[in-house]
Motif scaffolding. Structure first.
Motif, PDB file in Angstrom:
ATOM      1  N   MET A   1       0.809  -1.216   0.000  1.00 47.12           N
ATOM      2  CA  MET A   1       0.000   0.000   0.000  1.00 47.12           C
ATOM      3  C   MET A   1       0.842   1.267   0.000  1.00 47.12           C
ATOM      4  SD  MET A   1      -3.404  -0.928   2.211  1.00 47.12           S
ATOM      5  CE  MET A   1      -2.578  -1.351   3.741  1.00 47.12           C
ATOM      6  N   LEU A   2       2.044   1.200   0.584  1.00 46.29           N
ATOM      7  CA  LEU A   2       2.908   2.379   0.595  1.00 46.29           C
ATOM      8  C   LEU A   2       3.624   2.576  -0.728  1.00 46.29           C
ATOM      9  CD1 LEU A   2       4.502   2.233   4.164  1.00 46.29           C
ATOM     10  CD2 LEU A   2       2.631   3.694   3.353  1.00 46.29           C
ATOM     11  N   THR A   3       3.946   1.509  -1.410  1.00 52.81           N
ATOM     12  CA  THR A   3       4.703   1.625  -2.669  1.00 52.81           C
ATOM     13  C   THR A   3       3.797   1.821  -3.884  1.00 52.81           C
ATOM     14  OG1 THR A   3       4.774  -0.809  -2.832  1.00 52.81           O
ATOM     15  CG2 THR A   3       6.669   0.307  -1.829  1.00 52.81           C
ATOM     16  N   ALA A   4       2.504   1.593  -3.734  1.00 52.65           N
ATOM     17  CA  ALA A   4       1.549   1.844  -4.824  1.00 52.65           C
ATOM     18  C   ALA A   4       0.278   2.421  -4.207  1.00 52.65           C
ATOM     19  CB  ALA A   4       1.266   0.565  -5.605  1.00 52.65           C
ATOM     20  N   PRO A   5       0.336   3.667  -3.743  1.00 52.97           N
ATOM     21  CA  PRO A   5      -0.840   4.255  -3.085  1.00 52.97           C
ATOM     22  C   PRO A   5      -2.055   4.245  -4.014  1.00 52.97           C
ATOM     23  CG  PRO A   5       1.102   5.646  -2.786  1.00 52.97           C
ATOM     24  CD  PRO A   5       1.465   4.610  -3.800  1.00 52.97           C
TER      25      PRO A   5
ATOM     26  N   ASP B   1      -5.697   2.427  -5.553  1.00 50.18           N
ATOM     27  CA  ASP B   1      -6.368   1.151  -5.772  1.00 50.18           C
ATOM     28  C   ASP B   1      -5.406   0.018  -6.090  1.00 50.18           C
ATOM     29  OD1 ASP B   1      -5.673   2.072  -8.303  1.00 50.18           O
ATOM     30  OD2 ASP B   1      -7.576   1.503  -9.235  1.00 50.18           O
ATOM     31  N   LEU B   2      -4.260   0.313  -6.726  1.00 55.72           N
ATOM     32  CA  LEU B   2      -3.340  -0.761  -7.092  1.00 55.72           C
ATOM     33  C   LEU B   2      -2.704  -1.383  -5.857  1.00 55.72           C
ATOM     34  CD1 LEU B   2      -1.966  -2.419  -9.277  1.00 55.72           C
ATOM     35  CD2 LEU B   2      -0.200  -0.640  -9.437  1.00 55.72           C
ATOM     36  N   GLY B   3      -2.232  -0.569  -4.916  1.00 56.88           N
ATOM     37  CA  GLY B   3      -1.604  -1.108  -3.717  1.00 56.88           C
ATOM     38  C   GLY B   3      -2.572  -1.898  -2.865  1.00 56.88           C
ATOM     39  N   MET B   4      -3.790  -1.365  -2.692  1.00 53.86           N
ATOM     40  CA  MET B   4      -4.795  -2.086  -1.905  1.00 53.86           C
ATOM     41  C   MET B   4      -5.183  -3.390  -2.590  1.00 53.86           C
ATOM     42  SD  MET B   4      -7.293   0.844  -0.312  1.00 53.86           S
ATOM     43  CE  MET B   4      -8.086  -0.368   0.752  1.00 53.86           C
ATOM     44  N   ALA B   5      -5.269  -3.369  -3.923  1.00 59.94           N
ATOM     45  CA  ALA B   5      -5.605  -4.587  -4.649  1.00 59.94           C
ATOM     46  C   ALA B   5      -4.513  -5.639  -4.487  1.00 59.94           C
ATOM     47  CB  ALA B   5      -5.825  -4.273  -6.129  1.00 59.94           C
ATOM     48  N   ARG B   6      -3.266  -5.218  -4.574  1.00 60.33           N
ATOM     49  CA  ARG B   6      -2.160  -6.169  -4.397  1.00 60.33           C
ATOM     50  C   ARG B   6      -2.224  -6.823  -3.012  1.00 60.33           C
ATOM     51  NH1 ARG B   6       2.694  -2.398  -6.977  1.00 60.33           N
ATOM     52  NH2 ARG B   6       2.467  -3.140  -9.144  1.00 60.33           N
ATOM     53  N   ALA B   7      -2.464  -6.003  -1.991  1.00 61.78           N
ATOM     54  CA  ALA B   7      -2.530  -6.549  -0.635  1.00 61.78           C
ATOM     55  C   ALA B   7      -3.733  -7.474  -0.484  1.00 61.78           C
ATOM     56  CB  ALA B   7      -2.597  -5.401   0.372  1.00 61.78           C
TER      57      ALA B   7
ATOM     58  N   ARG C   1     -12.788  10.026   2.491  1.00 67.90           N
ATOM     59  CA  ARG C   1     -12.400  11.360   2.043  1.00 67.90           C
ATOM     60  C   ARG C   1     -10.958  11.630   2.479  1.00 67.90           C
ATOM     61  NH1 ARG C   1     -16.931  15.083   4.472  1.00 67.90           N
ATOM     62  NH2 ARG C   1     -16.892  13.479   6.111  1.00 67.90           N
ATOM     63  N   PRO C   2      -9.988  11.095   1.741  1.00 69.40           N
ATOM     64  CA  PRO C   2      -8.596  11.268   2.153  1.00 69.40           C
ATOM     65  C   PRO C   2      -8.107  12.701   1.960  1.00 69.40           C
ATOM     66  CG  PRO C   2      -8.713  10.180   0.028  1.00 69.40           C
ATOM     67  CD  PRO C   2     -10.119  10.294   0.519  1.00 69.40           C
ATOM     68  N   LYS C   3      -7.135  13.060   2.766  1.00 64.61           N
ATOM     69  CA  LYS C   3      -6.479  14.360   2.665  1.00 64.61           C
ATOM     70  C   LYS C   3      -5.020  14.121   2.332  1.00 64.61           C
ATOM     71  CE  LYS C   3      -5.088  18.383   5.393  1.00 64.61           C
ATOM     72  NZ  LYS C   3      -5.091  19.005   6.748  1.00 64.61           N
ATOM     73  N   LEU C   4      -4.581  14.685   1.226  1.00 71.30           N
ATOM     74  CA  LEU C   4      -3.193  14.495   0.812  1.00 71.30           C
ATOM     75  C   LEU C   4      -2.276  15.231   1.778  1.00 71.30           C
ATOM     76  CD1 LEU C   4      -1.547  13.192  -1.508  1.00 71.30           C
ATOM     77  CD2 LEU C   4      -1.530  15.454  -2.592  1.00 71.30           C
TER      78      LEU C   4
ATOM     79  N   HIS D   1       9.681  -0.191   4.401  1.00 73.21           N
ATOM     80  CA  HIS D   1       8.465  -0.604   3.700  1.00 73.21           C
ATOM     81  C   HIS D   1       8.337   0.025   2.322  1.00 73.21           C
ATOM     82  CE1 HIS D   1       7.061  -1.436   7.964  1.00 73.21           C
ATOM     83  NE2 HIS D   1       6.914  -2.596   7.350  1.00 73.21           N
ATOM     84  N   LEU D   2       9.299   0.872   1.944  1.00 71.99           N
ATOM     85  CA  LEU D   2       9.261   1.503   0.631  1.00 71.99           C
ATOM     86  C   LEU D   2       9.926   0.643  -0.441  1.00 71.99           C
ATOM     87  CD1 LEU D   2       9.959   5.244   1.515  1.00 71.99           C
ATOM     88  CD2 LEU D   2       7.777   4.105   1.077  1.00 71.99           C
ATOM     89  N   LYS D   3      10.357  -0.539  -0.077  1.00 73.70           N
ATOM     90  CA  LYS D   3      10.869  -1.493  -1.068  1.00 73.70           C
ATOM     91  C   LYS D   3       9.695  -2.327  -1.565  1.00 73.70           C
ATOM     92  CE  LYS D   3      14.073  -5.316  -1.834  1.00 73.70           C
ATOM     93  NZ  LYS D   3      15.103  -6.216  -1.226  1.00 73.70           N
ATOM     94  N   PRO D   4       9.337  -2.232  -2.856  1.00 76.75           N
ATOM     95  CA  PRO D   4       8.140  -2.926  -3.347  1.00 76.75           C
ATOM     96  C   PRO D   4       8.293  -4.446  -3.304  1.00 76.75           C
ATOM     97  CG  PRO D   4       8.896  -1.252  -4.903  1.00 76.75           C
ATOM     98  CD  PRO D   4       9.989  -1.448  -3.906  1.00 76.75           C
TER      99      PRO D   4
END
Length: 429
Positions: free
Chosen positions: A54-58, A60-66, A94-97, A114-117
Motif C-alpha cells: 500500500m505504501l509503494t503503490a498508493p 487502488d493498485l496497492g490495496m488490490a495487491r494486498a 475522504r482522504p487528505k493528501l 516498507h518503501l521497497k516494493p
C-alpha cells in the motif's frame, strides 16, 4: 506532538490521512485500530508485506495487491460480492493528501524499509511499458497476449460465474423480475432484431466470446454465422457447443484475430464487447474494416462500455489495467458515433443500457458467491478475489454514471444512399 523519529502506529497514520474519520473498522498487525467497532465492514492488515504494497503503490493498485495476496483481509462481506464494502468506502472515504513534510514523517514513522516494493501477485499483468516486449499497443501479438490474460482463466471458472448462457457482456432486462439468463437471451435477440436478421442471411460476430450470439442467430433465425475470438479456450468451448446444439451447418467460431477475416458482403455484423479492447486511436481502422465487410444495406450493431463524456482519459485505472483488462480503453459514445459516421456508416439508432450492466454485474457477483469454493478450486483464491472486487466495483461505477454501456446501430447505405431501413424501428414490436 509526534517527532520525526517516533514510530507511528498504522491506524494512527490512517487517521491522519482520513481526518474526517474512517468509515469502516480497521485493524492492523501492530495491534492498532480505527473506525467504529461495530461497523459492518472490517478491513484487517495482516502483515508487513501488505503495508509495503500500500505504501509503494498508493491508491487502488496497492490495496488490490494486498487484498489479492491475502495481506489485506475483508471481513463482514463475502469476497465473491464485496459490493457493500466498496460502496461504504466510496461513499465516505475522504482522504487528505499530506504535505511533503508530513508524508515523510508518516513514512519514516511506519518504517522506510516498507518503501521497497514486494513482488506483485501472480495475477497481475505486466506494466504497460514492459508490454512492449509483446509488441506495440494493439498489435495482433500484444492483443492476443492481453486477451489470453483475462479470458483464458478457465472455462469452468466462467461457467460458475456467468451461468448457463456463458455470456460475458451486458444483458438487457426486459422487465424488473427477469433473471440473468432471461436477460442475456433477450439481449441477443435485441441485437438480432436491430440488425434485421432473417433466414439465410450471413452474420459476422467479432469478439464473439463463447459464441452466444452466433448460436442464437443460427438457432433462432436460421442465419449462417461466423464468430471470431482471440481466446483459444473460448473458441474450443464455443465450437463444442455449436456441435452439441446441432448447429454446425450454420455456425462457426474461429480462434483468431477479426482482422484476418477474409470473407465480405455480410448481411450484418455484431460487435458485442470488443471495442473496449481496440484502442481509441484504432477506431477509424476498426470501423473501416467492418464497413468493408458489409454489403450495401447491411447493418452493424456496436455494443460497448463507454465514458459518460468524450474528453476523459481513455485508459483504465491501475487496478483494471493490471488485473482485469490490460490495454483496455474507453471513450464516450459521441466519439464512437462520429468515427462511425466518418467511416461511412449512417447511424440510425443508439441507446444507453448502463443500468442493465449494473444488474448484470450483480448477477455475476451472486454467482461467484454461490459457487465460491468451486471457483477457488478452479482458478485459485487470488483470481477469485480479483473477479469479486472488479465486478462489484464496476457495478458501482455503472450505478453512479461513471461508465455507461451504449449500443450504436449503423447502416452501410447503397450507392444511391438507400439505407434499406424501415420508417420506424421495428425491433420492439
Amino acid at each position: 506532538m509526534t517527532t520525526t523519529s517516533a514510530r507511528i502506529r498504522i491506524a494512527d497514520a490512517i487517521g491522519e490521512i482520513l481526518p474526517h474519520g474512517v468509515p469502516f473498522r480497521f485493524t492492523a498487525y501492530d495491534g492498532s485500530s480505527a473506525g467504529p467497532p461495530d461497523a459492518r465492514v472490517h478491513l484487517h492488515l495482516a502483515n508487513e508485506r501488505g503495508l509495503s504494497f500500500m505504501l509503494t503503490a498508493p491508491g487502488d493498485l496497492g490495496m488490490a495487491r494486498a487484498y489479492v495476496s491475502g495481506d489485506l483481509e475483508l471481513e463482514g462481506v463475502h469476497p465473491g460480492d464485496p459490493y457493500e464494502a466498496m460502496a461504504t468506502v466510496m461513499d465516505d472515504l475522504r482522504p487528505k493528501l499530506p504535505s511533503p513534510s508530513d508524508a515523510f514523517r508518516i513514512l519514516r514513522g511506519l518504517g522506510l524499509s516498507h518503501l521497497k516494493p514486494p513482488p506483485p501477485p501472480p495475477q497481475e499483468h505486466l506494466p504497460r511499458w514492459r508490454r512492449t516486449l509483446e509488441g506495440l499497443r494493439h498489435s495482433k501479438n500484444r492483443d492476443a497476449a492481453v486477451i489470453h490474460h483475462h479470458y483464458d482463466v478457465s472455462n469452468e471458472f466462467y461457467e460458475h460465474v456467468l451461468g448457463p448462457s456463458m455470456t460475458y457482456t451486458c444483458a438487457a432486462f426486459p422487465h424488473e423480475d427477469a433473471t440473468l439468463e432471461e436477460a442475456q437471451a433477450y439481449k441477443y435477440d435485441l441485437v438480432a432484431r436491430k440488425i434485421g436478421l432473417k433466414p439465410g442471411m450471413t452474420l459476422l460476430d467479432v469478439g464473439c466470446g463463447w459464441g452466444g450470439m452466433a448460436r442464437h442467430a443460427a438457432r433462432e433465425y436460421g442465419v449462417k454465422a461466423i464468430g471470431v475470438t482471440l481466446s483459444e479456450q473460448q473458441a474450443q468451448w464455443a465450437q463444442r457447443a455449436i456441435e452439441r446444439d446441432g448447429l454446425a451447418d450454420l455456425a462457426e467460431v474461429r480462434f483468431g484475430d477479426y482482422r484476418d477475416v477474409a470473407e465480405r458482403d455480410f448481411d450484418a455484423i455484431s460487435s458485442i464487447g470488443l471495442t473496449e479492447h481496440i484502442g481509441v486511436r484504432n477506431y477509424p481502422g476498426y470501423f473501416r474494416f467492418l464497413f468493408d465487410r458489409l454489403r450495401p444495406g447491411g447493418r452493424l450493431l456496436n455494443h460497448c462500455i463507454t465514458r459518460p463524456d468524450n474528453h476523459s482519459r481513455a485508459s483504465a485505472g491501475a487496478f483494471i489495467d493490471r488485473y482485469v483488462f490490460p490495454d483496455g480503453e474507453l471513450t464516450g459514445s459521441g466519439k464512437i458515433i462520429s468515427v462511425m459516421q466518418d467511416t461511412g456508416f449512417e447511424v440510425r439508432h443508439e441507446e444507453n443500457l448502463r443500468e442493465h450492466y449494473a444488474r448484470t454485474l450483480a448477477g455475476w457477483n451472486r454467482n461467484l458467491e454461490a459457487n465460491w469454493d468451486a471457483c477457488v478450486k478452479e482458478a485459485g483464491l487470488g483470481t477469485s478475489r480479483v473477479w469479486g472486487l472488479y465486478m462489484a466495483g464496476s457495478r458501482l461505477a455503472f450505478e453512479r454514471n461513471e461508465i455507461q454501456l451504449h449500443q450504436v446501430l449503423g447502416v452501410r447505405p447503397d450507392a444511391a444512399g438507400n439505407a434499406h431501413f424501415p420508417l420506424r424501428p421495428d425491433w420492439e414490436g
